[in-house]
Design a protein around this motif. Structure first.
Motif, PDB file in Angstrom:
ATOM      1  N   SER A   1      22.128 -17.718  91.278  1.00 27.88           N
ATOM      2  CA  SER A   1      20.511 -18.009  91.458  1.00 27.88           C
ATOM      3  C   SER A   1      20.137 -19.442  91.418  1.00 27.88           C
ATOM      4  O   SER A   1      18.906 -19.779  91.629  1.00 27.88           O
ATOM      5  CB  SER A   1      19.905 -17.185  90.217  1.00 27.88           C
ATOM      6  OG  SER A   1      20.413 -17.445  89.028  1.00 27.88           O
ATOM      7  N   ARG A   2      20.945 -20.210  91.093  1.00 28.26           N
ATOM      8  CA  ARG A   2      20.752 -21.544  91.101  1.00 28.26           C
ATOM      9  C   ARG A   2      20.509 -22.143  92.404  1.00 28.26           C
ATOM     10  O   ARG A   2      19.907 -23.191  92.812  1.00 28.26           O
ATOM     11  CB  ARG A   2      21.742 -22.604  90.347  1.00 28.26           C
ATOM     12  CG  ARG A   2      21.274 -22.390  88.741  1.00 28.26           C
ATOM     13  CD  ARG A   2      22.471 -23.064  87.961  1.00 28.26           C
ATOM     14  NE  ARG A   2      23.757 -22.469  88.336  1.00 28.26           N
ATOM     15  CZ  ARG A   2      24.968 -23.110  87.766  1.00 28.26           C
ATOM     16  NH1 ARG A   2      25.084 -23.992  86.871  1.00 28.26           N
ATOM     17  NH2 ARG A   2      26.165 -22.519  88.064  1.00 28.26           N
ATOM     18  N   PHE A   3      20.869 -21.328  93.557  1.00 26.72           N
ATOM     19  CA  PHE A   3      20.995 -21.647  95.077  1.00 26.72           C
ATOM     20  C   PHE A   3      19.567 -20.993  95.413  1.00 26.72           C
ATOM     21  O   PHE A   3      19.739 -20.803  96.696  1.00 26.72           O
ATOM     22  CB  PHE A   3      22.149 -21.123  95.579  1.00 26.72           C
ATOM     23  CG  PHE A   3      23.032 -22.246  95.735  1.00 26.72           C
ATOM     24  CD1 PHE A   3      22.794 -23.392  96.554  1.00 26.72           C
ATOM     25  CD2 PHE A   3      24.415 -22.439  95.088  1.00 26.72           C
ATOM     26  CE1 PHE A   3      23.680 -24.526  96.539  1.00 26.72           C
ATOM     27  CE2 PHE A   3      25.189 -23.141  95.382  1.00 26.72           C
ATOM     28  CZ  PHE A   3      24.805 -24.335  96.271  1.00 26.72           C
ATOM     29  N   TRP A   4      18.780 -20.548  94.875  1.00 29.13           N
ATOM     30  CA  TRP A   4      17.529 -19.820  95.113  1.00 29.13           C
ATOM     31  C   TRP A   4      16.742 -21.078  95.769  1.00 29.13           C
ATOM     32  O   TRP A   4      16.805 -22.152  95.387  1.00 29.13           O
ATOM     33  CB  TRP A   4      16.606 -19.345  93.788  1.00 29.13           C
ATOM     34  CG  TRP A   4      15.241 -18.684  94.168  1.00 29.13           C
ATOM     35  CD1 TRP A   4      15.219 -17.290  94.773  1.00 29.13           C
ATOM     36  CD2 TRP A   4      14.142 -19.216  94.307  1.00 29.13           C
ATOM     37  NE1 TRP A   4      13.907 -17.380  95.019  1.00 29.13           N
ATOM     38  CE2 TRP A   4      13.054 -18.465  94.620  1.00 29.13           C
ATOM     39  CE3 TRP A   4      13.596 -20.573  93.746  1.00 29.13           C
ATOM     40  CZ2 TRP A   4      11.953 -18.653  94.679  1.00 29.13           C
ATOM     41  CZ3 TRP A   4      12.131 -20.614  94.176  1.00 29.13           C
ATOM     42  CH2 TRP A   4      11.471 -19.884  94.641  1.00 29.13           C
ATOM     43  N   PRO A   5      16.006 -20.689  96.690  1.00 31.65           N
ATOM     44  CA  PRO A   5      15.744 -19.493  97.390  1.00 31.65           C
ATOM     45  C   PRO A   5      16.662 -18.942  98.515  1.00 31.65           C
ATOM     46  O   PRO A   5      16.243 -17.766  99.208  1.00 31.65           O
ATOM     47  CB  PRO A   5      14.083 -19.762  98.152  1.00 31.65           C
ATOM     48  CG  PRO A   5      13.933 -21.100  98.435  1.00 31.65           C
ATOM     49  CD  PRO A   5      14.960 -21.778  97.456  1.00 31.65           C
TER      50      PRO A   5
ATOM     51  N   VAL B   1       9.662 -18.726 101.320  1.00 32.93           N
ATOM     52  CA  VAL B   1       9.516 -19.694 100.383  1.00 32.93           C
ATOM     53  C   VAL B   1      10.125 -20.999 100.516  1.00 32.93           C
ATOM     54  O   VAL B   1      10.571 -21.190 101.474  1.00 32.93           O
ATOM     55  CB  VAL B   1      10.547 -19.097  99.185  1.00 32.93           C
ATOM     56  CG1 VAL B   1      10.746 -19.957  98.257  1.00 32.93           C
ATOM     57  CG2 VAL B   1      10.321 -17.579  98.755  1.00 32.93           C
ATOM     58  N   LEU B   2       9.092 -22.000 100.368  1.00 27.59           N
ATOM     59  CA  LEU B   2       9.460 -23.351 100.110  1.00 27.59           C
ATOM     60  C   LEU B   2       9.637 -23.964  98.841  1.00 27.59           C
ATOM     61  O   LEU B   2       8.758 -24.140  97.929  1.00 27.59           O
ATOM     62  CB  LEU B   2       8.337 -23.934 100.975  1.00 27.59           C
ATOM     63  CG  LEU B   2       8.479 -25.608 101.238  1.00 27.59           C
ATOM     64  CD1 LEU B   2       9.655 -26.040 101.836  1.00 27.59           C
ATOM     65  CD2 LEU B   2       7.110 -26.104 101.787  1.00 27.59           C
ATOM     66  N   LEU B   3      10.964 -24.553  98.697  1.00 22.80           N
ATOM     67  CA  LEU B   3      11.045 -25.145  97.374  1.00 22.80           C
ATOM     68  C   LEU B   3      11.353 -26.663  97.570  1.00 22.80           C
ATOM     69  O   LEU B   3      12.121 -27.115  98.342  1.00 22.80           O
ATOM     70  CB  LEU B   3      12.488 -24.729  96.861  1.00 22.80           C
ATOM     71  CG  LEU B   3      13.074 -25.350  95.522  1.00 22.80           C
ATOM     72  CD1 LEU B   3      12.330 -24.745  94.470  1.00 22.80           C
ATOM     73  CD2 LEU B   3      14.460 -24.968  95.335  1.00 22.80           C
TER      74      LEU B   3
ATOM     75  N   GLN C   1      19.043 -27.537  87.339  1.00 17.40           N
ATOM     76  CA  GLN C   1      19.336 -26.496  86.480  1.00 17.40           C
ATOM     77  C   GLN C   1      18.136 -25.966  86.181  1.00 17.40           C
ATOM     78  O   GLN C   1      18.372 -24.581  85.466  1.00 17.40           O
ATOM     79  CB  GLN C   1      20.170 -27.043  85.295  1.00 17.40           C
ATOM     80  CG  GLN C   1      21.462 -27.751  85.474  1.00 17.40           C
ATOM     81  CD  GLN C   1      22.603 -26.851  85.737  1.00 17.40           C
ATOM     82  OE1 GLN C   1      22.506 -25.848  85.655  1.00 17.40           O
ATOM     83  NE2 GLN C   1      23.581 -27.806  86.404  1.00 17.40           N
ATOM     84  N   ASP C   2      16.803 -26.229  86.306  1.00 21.07           N
ATOM     85  CA  ASP C   2      15.899 -25.354  85.944  1.00 21.07           C
ATOM     86  C   ASP C   2      15.379 -24.520  87.124  1.00 21.07           C
ATOM     87  O   ASP C   2      14.502 -23.719  86.953  1.00 21.07           O
ATOM     88  CB  ASP C   2      14.605 -26.436  85.696  1.00 21.07           C
ATOM     89  CG  ASP C   2      14.810 -27.294  84.432  1.00 21.07           C
ATOM     90  OD1 ASP C   2      15.669 -26.860  83.623  1.00 21.07           O
ATOM     91  OD2 ASP C   2      14.100 -28.107  84.264  1.00 21.07           O
ATOM     92  N   ILE C   3      16.171 -24.420  88.165  1.00 17.91           N
ATOM     93  CA  ILE C   3      15.753 -23.358  89.215  1.00 17.91           C
ATOM     94  C   ILE C   3      15.688 -21.900  88.685  1.00 17.91           C
ATOM     95  O   ILE C   3      15.054 -21.301  89.111  1.00 17.91           O
ATOM     96  CB  ILE C   3      16.547 -23.934  90.696  1.00 17.91           C
ATOM     97  CG1 ILE C   3      16.080 -25.185  91.229  1.00 17.91           C
ATOM     98  CG2 ILE C   3      16.514 -22.501  91.742  1.00 17.91           C
ATOM     99  CD1 ILE C   3      16.903 -25.821  92.478  1.00 17.91           C
ATOM    100  N   LYS C   4      16.762 -21.673  87.613  1.00 20.03           N
ATOM    101  CA  LYS C   4      16.818 -20.484  87.355  1.00 20.03           C
ATOM    102  C   LYS C   4      15.516 -19.946  86.686  1.00 20.03           C
ATOM    103  O   LYS C   4      14.852 -18.817  87.073  1.00 20.03           O
ATOM    104  CB  LYS C   4      18.097 -20.393  86.454  1.00 20.03           C
ATOM    105  CG  LYS C   4      19.219 -20.013  86.931  1.00 20.03           C
ATOM    106  CD  LYS C   4      20.165 -19.819  85.832  1.00 20.03           C
ATOM    107  CE  LYS C   4      21.590 -19.030  86.421  1.00 20.03           C
ATOM    108  NZ  LYS C   4      22.429 -18.614  85.272  1.00 20.03           N
TER     109      LYS C   4
END
Length: 360
Positions: free
Chosen positions: A17-21, A332-334, A342-345
């Protein structure tokens, strides 16, 4: 001719999930071409293992929701090679289950358990290290792992402390150490006999099953009770009815940390666990301003140190951003500071709470 006693368990059930989106629950990172090389991570891992192991002896462990993705990306595998978890139960139950299947097929098997989403550049050295481990496991009652020489005091990995008195390339393990704080990690590096735990294991099927029987008797009996169904048409029914009874426990905690016959080979290949956008950035080629770009056509002004990824040939214009993750994926655009990766989760949880589960 490859050794017919060599087997692999390729772990492909995680979500990343840290490789979202890009990485989502429906389409996790191991099924993506994260490096822009033309192969997905699971394809790269399968091919790397197939340098040493007969293709038909590589078992893929994954969640049942990824069954179709596995067959689409690895069309040469047979149904018996895809071992499906009906639900997430950490690594010990699925490794035990797959090991029993392998034992029933070949009681002389030696095997490697390897994650499907790691980056390894020198595949020849990887194969040499695994070969060394297999030969040791064939003639010794040993649980083995490959450890990575640490390059900085990383607080995100567990560590393996080994006995430094041996001059052999195979070292006895003194203990496994949990993820340390920064000062502890610095002291590990200073001592010089600590390696990163990469979650790559090798053993004979006989040794690993005896170890489970001794250290996790209830878990062992649960999966052993279905032995007569394994590799038959009744296996799926048994697993569906019984898998949820298994403890949620990692293989490290279940057997490795409790055993005194554990050995490590300090790896002689470059390794990266590709756990975050920053770790991917580290592995990619960069432009003159240290931007790493996957798939995009870019126009960059006053932009440096950025990780940029879009769908193929999308034009991305960036002006005035430094050290950012810029990822464009469908709806989705990040745009996110690399220092906060580390906060991407947490961000993902907020997105799902505000806009719906389908975005995760």
């Amino acid at each position: 001719m490859k050794n017919k006693n060599y087997y692999a368990i390729l772990m492909a059930g995680g979500v990343g999930s840290r490789f979202w989106p890009v990485s989502t629950q429906d389409f996790p990172k191991q099924f993506h071409d994260m490096l822009g090389t033309g192969d997905t991570l699971i394809q790269k891992t399968f091919n790397r293992l197939a340098n040493l192991i007969p293709k038909e002896n590589i078992f893929i462990l994954t969640n049942e929701r990824y069954n179709d993705l596995v067959f689409k990306q690895l069309p040469s595998v047979a149904k018996r090679q895809v071992v499906l978890e009906p639900e997430m139960r950490n690594t010990a139950p699925c490794i035990l289950y797959a090991s029993l299947k392998i034992q029933k097929e070949n009681e002389n098997a030696v095997m490697i358990v390897a994650p499907s989403d790691h980056w390894i550049e020198d595949e020849t050295e990887f194969t040499n290290n695994v070969q060394t481990a297999f030969e040791f496991c064939e003639s010794n009652d040993a649980l083995m792992t490959l450890g990575i020489a640490p390059t900085f005091p990383n607080t995100g990995y567990g560590y393996i402390e080994y006995n430094n008195s041996s001059n052999n390339k195979i070292k006895p393990v003194d203990q496994f150490r949990e993820k340390p704080d920064y000062e502890t990690a610095k002291s590990f590096l200073k001592q010089g006999n600590f390696l990163w735990n990469a979650g790559i294991f090798m053993w004979s099927v006989k040794t690993v099953l005896n170890t489970f029987k001794t250290n996790q008797p209830e878990l062992y009996e649960l999966f052993k009770s279905g032995y007569s169904t394994y590799n038959t048409e009744f296996e799926d029914d048994f697993i569906r009815d019984n898998y949820s009874k298994a403890d949620n426990i990692s293989v490290d905690y279940a057997i490795m940390e409790k055993s005194d016959n554990v050995f490590v080979i300090p790896a002689t290949f470059d390794w990266n666990d590709l756990g975050t956008w920053g770790s991917l950035y580290d592995k990619l080629g960069k432009d003159q301003n240290n931007n790493a770009v996957v798939n995009s056509k870019t126009l960059l002004e006053d932009a440096s140190g950025n990780m940029i990824r879009s769908k193929k040939d999308k034009i991305v214009v960036v002006d005035g951003l430094k050290d950012y993750i810029i990822v464009d994926k469908d709806e989705v655009l990040l745009i996110f500071p690399k220092t906060k990766e580390q906060d991407i989760k947490k961000v993902l949880q907020n997105v799902k709470a505000n806009f719906g589960e389908e975005y995760g």
